[in-house]
Design an enzyme around this catalytic site. Sequence first.
Site, short mmCIF file in Angstrom:
data_model
loop_
_atom_site.label_atom_id
_atom_site.label_comp_id
_atom_site.label_asym_id
_atom_site.label_seq_id
_atom_site.Cartn_x
_atom_site.Cartn_y
_atom_site.Cartn_z
N GLN A 170 1.94 -5.99 -3.25
CA GLN A 170 2.39 -6.11 -1.86
C GLN A 170 3.68 -5.30 -1.67
O GLN A 170 3.89 -4.33 -2.38
CB GLN A 170 2.59 -7.59 -1.47
N ARG A 183 -5.30 0.38 8.69
CA ARG A 183 -3.87 0.05 8.62
C ARG A 183 -3.18 0.55 9.90
O ARG A 183 -3.50 1.64 10.38
CB ARG A 183 -3.23 0.73 7.40
N LYS A 191 1.78 2.20 -5.13
CA LYS A 191 2.30 1.65 -6.40
C LYS A 191 1.36 1.96 -7.57
O LYS A 191 1.79 2.38 -8.64
CB LYS A 191 2.49 0.12 -6.28
N ASP A 238 0.80 -1.23 0.00
CA ASP A 238 0.00 0.00 0.00
C ASP A 238 0.84 1.28 0.00
O ASP A 238 0.42 2.31 0.52
CB ASP A 238 -0.96 0.03 1.21
N GLU A 239 2.01 1.21 -0.60
CA GLU A 239 2.89 2.37 -0.63
C GLU A 239 2.39 3.43 -1.62
O GLU A 239 2.79 4.59 -1.54
CB GLU A 239 4.32 1.94 -1.04
N ALA A 274 -7.34 -0.95 0.77
CA ALA A 274 -8.10 -0.78 -0.47
C ALA A 274 -8.83 -2.08 -0.87
O ALA A 274 -9.76 -2.05 -1.66
CB ALA A 274 -7.17 -0.34 -1.60
N THR A 303 -5.84 -11.61 3.48
CA THR A 303 -6.96 -10.88 2.87
C THR A 303 -8.13 -11.83 2.56
O THR A 303 -9.14 -11.41 2.04
CB THR A 303 -6.52 -10.20 1.57
N THR A 337 -9.61 -4.80 1.68
CA THR A 337 -10.43 -5.34 2.78
C THR A 337 -11.10 -4.26 3.62
O THR A 337 -11.97 -4.57 4.43
CB THR A 337 -9.55 -6.19 3.73
N GLY A 338 -10.68 -3.00 3.48
CA GLY A 338 -11.24 -1.91 4.28
C GLY A 338 -10.74 -1.92 5.72
O GLY A 338 -11.16 -1.09 6.53
N GLY A 370 -4.61 -4.16 -3.74
CA GLY A 370 -5.58 -3.10 -4.03
C GLY A 370 -4.79 -1.88 -4.42
O GLY A 370 -4.12 -1.28 -3.58
N HIS A 371 -4.78 -1.56 -5.70
CA HIS A 371 -3.99 -0.44 -6.20
C HIS A 371 -4.92 0.70 -6.59
O HIS A 371 -5.76 0.55 -7.47
CB HIS A 371 -3.13 -0.90 -7.38
N THR A 372 -4.74 1.84 -5.92
CA THR A 372 -5.67 2.96 -6.09
C THR A 372 -5.11 4.00 -7.05
O THR A 372 -3.96 4.42 -6.92
CB THR A 372 -5.93 3.63 -4.73
N GLY A 426 -0.18 13.84 -2.69
CA GLY A 426 -1.64 13.67 -2.68
C GLY A 426 -2.00 12.49 -3.55
O GLY A 426 -1.16 12.02 -4.34
P1 GDP Z 1 -0.79 0.41 -3.53
O1 GDP Z 1 -1.38 -0.88 -3.06
O2 GDP Z 1 0.69 0.48 -3.31
O3 GDP Z 1 -1.15 0.77 -4.93
O4 GDP Z 1 -1.42 1.53 -2.58
P2 GDP Z 1 -2.96 1.65 -2.13
O5 GDP Z 1 -3.75 2.15 -3.26
O6 GDP Z 1 -3.41 0.40 -1.47
O7 GDP Z 1 -2.82 2.71 -0.96
C1 GDP Z 1 -2.32 3.97 -1.17
C2 GDP Z 1 -3.39 4.98 -0.73
O8 GDP Z 1 -2.81 6.25 -0.59
C3 GDP Z 1 -4.50 5.14 -1.75
O9 GDP Z 1 -5.67 5.49 -1.09
C4 GDP Z 1 -3.99 6.31 -2.60
O10 GDP Z 1 -5.04 7.01 -3.25
C5 GDP Z 1 -3.34 7.15 -1.56
N1 GDP Z 1 -2.19 7.95 -1.99
C6 GDP Z 1 -1.23 7.63 -2.89
N2 GDP Z 1 -0.28 8.59 -2.92
C7 GDP Z 1 -0.64 9.52 -2.01
C8 GDP Z 1 -0.05 10.72 -1.55
O11 GDP Z 1 1.02 11.14 -1.96
N3 GDP Z 1 -0.73 11.41 -0.58
C9 GDP Z 1 -1.91 10.98 -0.06
N4 GDP Z 1 -2.48 11.70 0.88
N5 GDP Z 1 -2.48 9.84 -0.48
C10 GDP Z 1 -1.86 9.12 -1.42
P1 IMO Z 2 -0.93 -4.11 -2.24
O1 IMO Z 2 -0.49 -4.64 -3.59
C1 IMO Z 2 -0.94 -4.57 2.08
C2 IMO Z 2 -0.99 -8.67 3.64
C3 IMO Z 2 -2.24 -9.11 4.37
C4 IMO Z 2 -1.64 -10.11 5.33
C5 IMO Z 2 -0.53 -10.76 4.49
C6 IMO Z 2 -0.95 -12.08 3.84
O2 IMO Z 2 -2.21 -3.40 -2.28
O3 IMO Z 2 0.18 -3.34 -1.61
P2 IMO Z 2 -2.49 -12.74 1.79
O4 IMO Z 2 -3.92 -12.43 1.50
O5 IMO Z 2 -1.54 -12.25 0.75
O6 IMO Z 2 -2.26 -14.17 2.12
O7 IMO Z 2 -2.17 -11.92 3.14
O8 IMO Z 2 -0.20 -9.83 3.51
N1 IMO Z 2 -1.22 -8.13 2.28
C7 IMO Z 2 -1.17 -6.84 1.96
N2 IMO Z 2 -0.98 -5.75 2.73
N3 IMO Z 2 -1.06 -4.44 0.74
C8 IMO Z 2 -1.22 -5.51 -0.04
O9 IMO Z 2 -1.21 -5.44 -1.39
C9 IMO Z 2 -1.33 -6.79 0.57
N4 IMO Z 2 -1.52 -8.04 0.10
C10 IMO Z 2 -1.44 -8.86 1.16
O10 IMO Z 2 -2.85 -8.03 5.02
O11 IMO Z 2 -1.02 -9.44 6.39
MG MG Z 3 -2.90 -1.56 -1.79
#
Ligand code: GDP
Ligand code: IMO
Ligand code: MG
Length: 423
Positions: A224, A305, A16, A13-14, A299, A129, A301-302, A40-42, A414
Amino acid sequence: MAVDLLLGLQWGDEGKGKIVDVLTSKYNIIARFQGGPNAGHTLVFNGMKHVLHTIPSGIFHEDAINLVGNGVVIDPVIFKKELDKLAEQHVDYKKSLYISRKAHIILPTHRLLDAASETAKGKAKIGSTLKGIGPTYMDKTGRNGIRVGDLELADWKEKYRALANKHEAMINFYNVEIQYDLKELENEFFEAVKVLKSLKLIDSEEYIFQAQKDGKTILAEGAQGSLLDIDFGTYPFVTSSNTTAAGACTGLGVAPNKIGDVFGIFKAYTTRVGSGPFPTELFDKDGETMAKVGHEFGATTGRPRRCGWLDLVALKYACQVNGVTQLMMMKADVLSGFKTLKVCTAYKYKGETITHLPYNIEPENVEPIYTDFKGWAADLTEMSEASQMPDELNAYIAFLEKELETPITIVSVGPDRKQTIFR
Ligand code: GDP
Ligand code: IMO
Ligand code: MG
């Protein structure tokens, strides 16, 4: 052309998805190489938010080919839902989405097995998840899995039945309360399989090989994060695939000497969802502020974090394992308003001060040692140029670049595509 990689350096959830979307205009092909709908990539643009789980984050760019590689595990039911959402946005995915025949299929019983395993573990659960990721990769390495290419064979349903029967026996073995109606799940599954089969199924390693020869630009999108890697993460609290750079070689069929840039993405602080150790985790007001300002909810499971300060020890480890060539720092805007920022630069471990990630980072073994930084008050979300960034943020970045010996080329301020500062 070499293949560039983009991957998360923390626990996922960085951001990506956002950066892949931002970079896609520079690439012909975006390829996912591991993971599945646990991701879950947003993406946020034109005032709309889109969450992708299995489909690569370049899908909204008309000219890019998006490939789901052999290392990915696909749940046809979730995949179909993603396609339906894309159709609502008038995305012509039939043209731009390719799927590897060697990708493995998540069956309904894999999901049930995931739930049974987690329930049986009780307090020791991974916090998965519940998308069936672990059981599907187990069948892959156990050489029992069903692959996308199998769906084209006449007898695949017999293979399916045998595997689903075995899974049901395994679910019973767990002896836990799991409610399900397999008939209903299978109806939905077989319908979704029809949709999957109607897409462009390819021998993707050959496609990638030819694309490289033809000079096409390729970006491999990780899911991940490095600390969730099956080998290098905080085992057993990890996912079941190699999330690190090597995973792109096996998950796409790219030779190691054909990897170009490795873009490592990290949040300016740290989050984790699910169970497992997290040395810099905060249980105070600062952690609450990060969660609230950063909207830190999963993104997929809701789930909320867990939040904490940046862990440079862990980040350095991730840079090493991946061979990161460029860093991208996300969510810098979330840190606006903190008087003091802390960065963990070492651990106290068995009475010693260490700066590498030890075998065991459970709280009873490591205590973070912090370096303090002056925070900044300015709102960053409207900034678009590096020259606008406050001195304190520049000092924070300069310290990280020096310690990690790698340039930070993007600072994200953002969630929107536009809220991206190139340095
Ligand atoms: P991913 O799994 O690495 O693609 O990341 P996620 O989408 O799960 O989580 C990143 C969250 O941070 C999402 O809700 C994005 O919309 C949000 N986001 C991404 N970059 C930024 C940022 O620079 N600032 C803020 N406030 N939110 C961000
Ligand atoms: P993105 O691509 C954050 C975590 C789960 C759990 C562990 C194992 O959005 O960054 P799994 O369902 O893979 O067997 O769960 O890994 N996990 C994540 N945490 N972002 C993810 O993906 C994740 N995918 C799995 O929460 O701790
Ligand atoms: Mg994610």
